[in-house]
Scaffold this motif. Structure first.
Motif, PDB file in Angstrom:
ATOM      1  N   SER A  63     -13.005  -5.544 -19.743  1.00  0.00           N
ATOM      2  CA  SER A  63     -12.209  -4.156 -19.546  1.00  0.00           C
ATOM      3  C   SER A  63     -12.492  -3.793 -18.170  1.00  0.00           C
ATOM      4  O   SER A  63     -13.614  -4.046 -17.628  1.00  0.00           O
ATOM      5  N   ASN A  64     -11.697  -3.095 -17.246  1.00  0.00           N
ATOM      6  CA  ASN A  64     -11.860  -2.613 -16.117  1.00  0.00           C
ATOM      7  C   ASN A  64     -12.279  -1.008 -16.272  1.00  0.00           C
ATOM      8  O   ASN A  64     -11.418  -0.170 -16.710  1.00  0.00           O
ATOM      9  N   GLU A  65     -13.428  -0.944 -15.981  1.00  0.00           N
ATOM     10  CA  GLU A  65     -13.842   0.485 -16.373  1.00  0.00           C
ATOM     11  C   GLU A  65     -13.828   1.454 -14.841  1.00  0.00           C
ATOM     12  O   GLU A  65     -14.174   2.671 -14.729  1.00  0.00           O
ATOM     13  N   GLY A  66     -13.487   0.717 -13.865  1.00  0.00           N
ATOM     14  CA  GLY A  66     -13.359   1.426 -12.333  1.00  0.00           C
ATOM     15  C   GLY A  66     -11.837   1.965 -12.246  1.00  0.00           C
ATOM     16  O   GLY A  66     -11.105   2.031 -13.260  1.00  0.00           O
ATOM     17  N   ILE A  67     -11.904   2.592 -11.090  1.00  0.00           N
ATOM     18  CA  ILE A  67     -10.485   3.175 -10.685  1.00  0.00           C
ATOM     19  C   ILE A  67      -9.548   2.254 -10.158  1.00  0.00           C
ATOM     20  O   ILE A  67      -8.375   2.165 -10.369  1.00  0.00           O
ATOM     21  N   GLY A  68     -10.100   1.022  -9.289  1.00  0.00           N
ATOM     22  CA  GLY A  68      -9.359   0.383  -8.507  1.00  0.00           C
ATOM     23  C   GLY A  68      -8.645  -0.899  -9.404  1.00  0.00           C
ATOM     24  O   GLY A  68      -9.513  -1.000 -10.618  1.00  0.00           O
ATOM     25  N   PRO A  69      -7.885  -1.599  -8.983  1.00  0.00           N
ATOM     26  CA  PRO A  69      -7.278  -2.570  -9.876  1.00  0.00           C
ATOM     27  C   PRO A  69      -8.380  -3.764  -9.636  1.00  0.00           C
ATOM     28  O   PRO A  69      -9.047  -4.025  -8.675  1.00  0.00           O
ATOM     29  N   ALA A  70      -8.421  -4.601 -10.737  1.00  0.00           N
ATOM     30  CA  ALA A  70      -9.188  -5.872 -10.607  1.00  0.00           C
ATOM     31  C   ALA A  70      -8.467  -7.251 -10.634  1.00  0.00           C
ATOM     32  O   ALA A  70      -7.526  -7.133 -11.702  1.00  0.00           O
ATOM     33  N   PHE A  71      -8.498  -7.753  -9.702  1.00  0.00           N
ATOM     34  CA  PHE A  71      -7.571  -8.960  -9.390  1.00  0.00           C
ATOM     35  C   PHE A  71      -8.431 -10.175  -9.767  1.00  0.00           C
ATOM     36  O   PHE A  71      -9.282 -10.480  -9.136  1.00  0.00           O
ATOM     37  N   ILE A  72      -8.272 -11.031 -10.957  1.00  0.00           N
ATOM     38  CA  ILE A  72      -8.945 -11.943 -11.306  1.00  0.00           C
ATOM     39  C   ILE A  72      -8.506 -13.250 -10.823  1.00  0.00           C
ATOM     40  O   ILE A  72      -7.356 -13.512 -11.344  1.00  0.00           O
ATOM     41  N   GLU A  73      -9.078 -14.075 -10.136  1.00  0.00           N
ATOM     42  CA  GLU A  73      -8.421 -15.322  -9.553  1.00  0.00           C
ATOM     43  C   GLU A  73      -8.813 -16.399 -10.277  1.00  0.00           C
ATOM     44  O   GLU A  73      -8.243 -17.513 -10.398  1.00  0.00           O
ATOM     45  N   GLY A  74      -9.912 -16.334 -11.213  1.00  0.00           N
ATOM     46  CA  GLY A  74     -10.418 -17.466 -11.920  1.00  0.00           C
ATOM     47  C   GLY A  74     -11.626 -17.031 -12.735  1.00  0.00           C
ATOM     48  O   GLY A  74     -12.424 -16.097 -12.190  1.00  0.00           O
ATOM     49  N   ILE A  75     -12.125 -17.981 -13.643  1.00  0.00           N
ATOM     50  CA  ILE A  75     -13.458 -17.498 -14.286  1.00  0.00           C
ATOM     51  C   ILE A  75     -13.934 -18.987 -14.432  1.00  0.00           C
ATOM     52  O   ILE A  75     -13.382 -20.065 -14.498  1.00  0.00           O
ATOM     53  N   GLU A  76     -15.159 -18.985 -14.487  1.00  0.00           N
ATOM     54  CA  GLU A  76     -16.169 -19.999 -14.636  1.00  0.00           C
ATOM     55  C   GLU A  76     -17.016 -19.731 -16.013  1.00  0.00           C
ATOM     56  O   GLU A  76     -17.766 -18.909 -16.080  1.00  0.00           O
ATOM     57  N   VAL A  77     -16.935 -20.602 -17.017  1.00  0.00           N
ATOM     58  CA  VAL A  77     -17.780 -20.932 -18.184  1.00  0.00           C
ATOM     59  C   VAL A  77     -18.849 -21.816 -17.963  1.00  0.00           C
ATOM     60  O   VAL A  77     -18.547 -23.043 -18.165  1.00  0.00           O
ATOM     61  N   ARG A  78     -19.955 -21.664 -17.950  1.00  0.00           N
ATOM     62  CA  ARG A  78     -20.999 -22.684 -18.239  1.00  0.00           C
ATOM     63  C   ARG A  78     -21.998 -22.373 -19.080  1.00  0.00           C
ATOM     64  O   ARG A  78     -22.443 -21.034 -19.354  1.00  0.00           O
ATOM     65  N   ASP A  79     -22.617 -23.344 -19.590  1.00  0.00           N
ATOM     66  CA  ASP A  79     -23.632 -23.300 -20.722  1.00  0.00           C
ATOM     67  C   ASP A  79     -25.104 -23.318 -19.709  1.00  0.00           C
ATOM     68  O   ASP A  79     -25.065 -23.268 -18.519  1.00  0.00           O
ATOM     69  N   LEU A  88     -13.147 -19.769 -22.249  1.00  0.00           N
ATOM     70  CA  LEU A  88     -14.194 -19.532 -23.240  1.00  0.00           C
ATOM     71  C   LEU A  88     -13.998 -20.095 -24.631  1.00  0.00           C
ATOM     72  O   LEU A  88     -14.901 -20.449 -25.185  1.00  0.00           O
ATOM     73  N   SER A  89     -12.710 -20.112 -24.638  1.00  0.00           N
ATOM     74  CA  SER A  89     -12.317 -20.932 -25.885  1.00  0.00           C
ATOM     75  C   SER A  89     -12.797 -22.180 -26.194  1.00  0.00           C
ATOM     76  O   SER A  89     -13.260 -22.626 -27.030  1.00  0.00           O
ATOM     77  N   ASP A  90     -12.674 -22.947 -25.182  1.00  0.00           N
ATOM     78  CA  ASP A  90     -13.305 -24.343 -25.178  1.00  0.00           C
ATOM     79  C   ASP A  90     -14.843 -24.451 -25.407  1.00  0.00           C
ATOM     80  O   ASP A  90     -15.183 -25.315 -26.062  1.00  0.00           O
ATOM     81  N   TYR A  91     -15.458 -23.391 -24.846  1.00  0.00           N
ATOM     82  CA  TYR A  91     -16.781 -23.396 -24.939  1.00  0.00           C
ATOM     83  C   TYR A  91     -16.980 -22.964 -26.450  1.00  0.00           C
ATOM     84  O   TYR A  91     -17.871 -23.720 -26.836  1.00  0.00           O
ATOM     85  N   LEU A  92     -16.369 -22.155 -26.816  1.00  0.00           N
ATOM     86  CA  LEU A  92     -16.653 -21.907 -28.471  1.00  0.00           C
ATOM     87  C   LEU A  92     -16.220 -22.865 -29.449  1.00  0.00           C
ATOM     88  O   LEU A  92     -17.101 -23.038 -30.150  1.00  0.00           O
ATOM     89  N   PHE A  93     -15.249 -23.524 -29.174  1.00  0.00           N
ATOM     90  CA  PHE A  93     -14.941 -24.749 -29.859  1.00  0.00           C
ATOM     91  C   PHE A  93     -15.927 -25.714 -29.860  1.00  0.00           C
ATOM     92  O   PHE A  93     -15.935 -26.631 -30.941  1.00  0.00           O
TER      93      PHE A  93
END
Length: 105
Positions: A63-79, A88-93
Motif C-alpha cells: 500500500s501507498n502510505e504517502g501523499i504522492g502517486p507511486a508508479f511501480i515499473e517492476g518488482i524483483e523477487v529473490r531468495d 511473488l506467487s512463483d516464489y511461494l509456489f
C-alpha cells in the motif's frame, strides 16, 4: 580617569545581539527543515504488510502510505541464495509444501 570597556550596558547589549543572532540561526535552520519535510511528504511511501493472517484468505498487501502517486515499473523477487523469481506467487509456489492450505492469487 577612563571608563572601563565592559560596562553593564555594553554587556547587556552584546548579550542581546548574541541572542538575536542565535535566534536567527535557529529560525533559518528550522525553516529549512520544514521545507525539506514538505518536499519529502509528497513522495510515495510504500509499505508491505500482511492481512488476514491465520486464515485461508491470507494476503500480502502493498500500500501507498504517502501523499504522492507511486508508479511501480517492476518488482524483483529473490531468495537468500540470489535466485530470481518472476513474481511473488512463483516464489511461494516453489517454496511451499504441496499439502499447504494457502490460496495464492
Amino acid at each position: 580617569m577612563s571608563k572601563p570597556f565592559w560596562t553593564s550596558d555594553r554587556i547587556v547589549s552584546m548579550s542581546a545581539i548574541f541572542i538575536s543572532l542565535a535566534t536567527l540561526f535557529v529560525f533559518v535552520y528550522q525553516t529549512n527543515l520544514i521545507r525539506e519535510q514538505q518536499h519529502l511528504s509528497v513522495y510515495p511511501h510504500l509499505s508491505l504488510g500482511n492481512a488476514y493472517s491465520g486464515s485461508l484468505n491470507y494476503q500480502q498487501v502493498l500500500s501507498n502510505e504517502g501523499i504522492g502517486p507511486a508508479f511501480i515499473e517492476g518488482i524483483e523477487v529473490r531468495d537468500t541464495s540470489g535466485k530470481e523469481y518472476s513474481s511473488l506467487s512463483d516464489y511461494l509456489f516453489y517454496h511451499l509444501e504441496d499439502e499447504d492450505s494457502v490460496f495464492i492469487y
